[in-house]
Design a protein around this motif. Structure first.
Motif: not given
Length: 608
Positions: A372-383
């Protein structure tokens, strides 16, 4: 034309993708002068970087008057959702084993599934040219493995070939003739693997692999169980419980010829094909003639064991590095992923700005985040959190347990056993595996293994190899010690200054470099003590017009802790998040404001 459908089963890095390359070359699928990427089947960038197969793929070769469909299966248990279904498409399996390492847990995972569906395996001992090859012992280990997995008499009477996929030869003995190339393997497949069983009746097929194509829409791959199909034919889709999902016309029928997909005017029972034109049918559904009322039986899928929250990035730097940042974009992308990947479960949280994603393991979820980050997404993820369940009879809490096999040098075995017992693991077996190495087998709770891979490599100077496999659910094992150190948190927003970082070095190692953008609530380092500490990394040196006699020394900083995605996911606590963007991986507190953090902490203590 005669048909054979065969899957290749192997542990990660035992050479299956290279073997397929050689089969394609020697069957004349590629021209003599044709340039082909090495490991042609690993088409995904992440697969090439990590040297693992994530998605199942198919290829097809013609040998004599027979078409052989070859399916490359993923070796990682995390991608097991793919494996179970693929094995129902084939009639035989090549079990590829490294002549030095022998059968490893991922081999065991896929082989157990293959034996369960009744496939009769062919064993191929690869890499016999390795200096530490021990083919005879490895054959005995394979036999013991099959016996332990309750193989039938017929399955235990398996044919064996030896060779080197890299050098492009197979033979009936480890030092056998190399001139024949891959011919012995082709001939053995024709002799040993049965032709597909064709049932009478109109068209029926189970969906096995799903993918989205920008031109053709949803493409479903599977093996035709009965009947034949042509483009424009009317079909309907039945769910596992017999409900009609949709009806529609097929726009395209594609089959593999080599590694290319070719459109067909007609496909008949036994062949592995991909069909396009339907919008709702998915994996494990039955695609069939409109006259059919009962679905084909589909393989049940192992449950997800680890879940994570995917949250909209709400940091002050949100939207500065990626172009896909809204909750709707993240939600659509995850739902699209869940359609094709049956081992993933995606649910929307009550507050609508986060999604709960459950999968087979951290590796599977980390691969999804990296994609997803390579596709241009920004997000926050939990443990990552494990998925618990209640025992239906007693109501007791149960947690997922994994079988963990660690190959380690004898000198480091003590620290591995100690660390694993701290993580509530149970040592089941300890035996020498050749070359002053030991093979340790544990049953360990999944939550104890989150983040252990990096620690294991540090403890064993990078020499240990760990493999994991879902074992089952067992009663809750009690609390496991987490991270012992607190973190250093930035108390302001701006760019980090070398002088300020130098002055703070005694507080603990940093995770950032001078000039990096930081914000309030972002984790910039690890505290030497067990509490969190707010610090100012923006404070520059006070400049005056008074010259001092001592020269200003250039600030020399200790190199920072480098955080990879997997390391960051393992490092954070429940009140922290990893902010993932196409350019950066940052650690942060869930609540950026210190007062909100204190309120949340008090609320947590009140509940406890």
């Amino acid at each position: 034309m005669n048909l054979r459908n065969v899957a290749i089963i192997a542990h990660v890095d035992h050479g299956k993708t290279t073997l397929v390359d050689r089969l394609l070359q020697q069957s004349g699928t590629f021209r003599e002068n044709q340039k082909v990427a090495e490991r042609a089947m690993d088409s995904n960038d992440l697969e090439r970087e990590r040297g693992i197969t994530i998605l199942a793929k198919a290829a097809s070769v013609a040998w004599k008057d027979t078409r052989i469909n070859i399916v490359d299966t993923p070796g990682h248990a995390d991608f097991g959702g793919e494996v179970e279904r693929i094995l129902n498409m084939v009639d035989g399996a090549l079990v590829l084993v490294d002549a030095a390492e022998g059968p490893l847990p991922q081999t065991k995972f896929v082989v157990s599934k293959a034996l369960k569906v009744g496939l009769k395996p062919i064993v191929v001992i690869n890499k016999v040219d390795r200096p530490d090859a021990r083919p005879t012992e490895v054959i005995n280990e394979v036999f013991d493995l099959f016996a332990a997995l309750d193989a039938s008499e017929e399955q235990l009477d398996f044919p064996i070939l030896y060779g080197s996929a890299k050098q492009g030869w197979m033979a009936e003995s480890p030092d056998g003739p190399k001139e024949q190339g891959m011919q012995p393997l082709f001939d053995l497949i024709l002799r040993h693997v049965p032709a597909p069983q064709i049932e009478p009746g109109p068209f029926r097929m189970i969906g096995t692999i799903l993918e989205a194509n920008p031109y053709l829409g949803r493409i479903i791959t599977g093996r035709i169980t009965s009947g034949l199909i042509k483009p424009n034919q009317q079909v309907k889709v039945l769910s596992a419980d017999g409900k009609v999902i949709e009806q529609g016309r097929l726009t395209k029928i594609l089959a593999f010829r080599g590694i290319e997909r070719t459109p067909l005017d007609e496909a008949e029972a036994g062949d592995i094909v991909a069909i396009a034109g339907l919008t709702k049918g998915t994996v494990a559904d039955t695609f069939c003639d409109p006259a059919i009322e009962t679905p084909l039986p589909a393989q049940p899928i192992d449950p997800p064991t680890v879940s994570m929250s995917f949250i909209v990035n709400n940091s002050p730097l949100a939207g500065t590095e990626g172009d896909k940042v809204t909750s709707r974009m993240i939600r659509d992308r995850l739902l699209r992923e869940a359609e094709g990947n049956v081992a993933l479960r995606v649910t929307e949280s009550a507050d609508k700005d986060s999604m709960e994603v459950a999968g087979r393991g951290e590796l599977q979820l980390a691969i999804l985040i990296e994609t997803m980050r390579r596709e241009g997404f920004e997000l926050s993820v939990s443990r990552p959190r494990v998925v618990f369940k209640k025992d239906e009879a007693t109501g007791a809490l149960q947690e997922p347990i994994e079988e963990v096999v660690i190959d380690v040098d004898e000198e480091h075995s003590g620290v591995v056993v100690q660390k694993m017992s701290e993580r509530k693991a149970e040592l089941i077996e300890m035996r020498p595996s050749g070359g002053n190495r030991l093979r340790l087998v544990f049953y360990a709770p999944t939550r104890g293994l989150i983040g252990y891979q990096g620690e294991l490599l540090t403890d064993t100077r990078g020499t240990a190899i760990m493999n994991r496999l879902f074992h089952g659910y067992a009663p809750f094992k009690g609390d496991i010690q987490g991270r012992r150190n607190g973190v250093l948190i930035s108390n302001d927003q701006g760019e980090a200054v070398a002088y300020a970082m130098f002055k703070l070095e005694d507080r603990g190692p940093m995770m950032i470099e001078p000039g990096w953008k930081v914000y309030r609530g972002m984790i910039v380092g690890e505290h030497t003590r067990d509490n969190d500490l707010e610090i100012n990394v923006l404070k520059g040196k006070q400049l005056t017009n008074i010259r001092t006699t001592s020269k200003d020394e250039a600030v020399r900083l200790t190199p920072p802790i480098r955080m990879t995605l997997e390391k960051a996911l393992a490092y954070i606590q429940d009140d922290e998040l990893v902010e993932v963007t196409p350019k950066s991986i940052r650690l942060r507190k869930k609540f950026l404001d210190p007062n909100e953090r204190k309120r949340a902490e008090k609320a947590r203590e009140a509940v406890a």
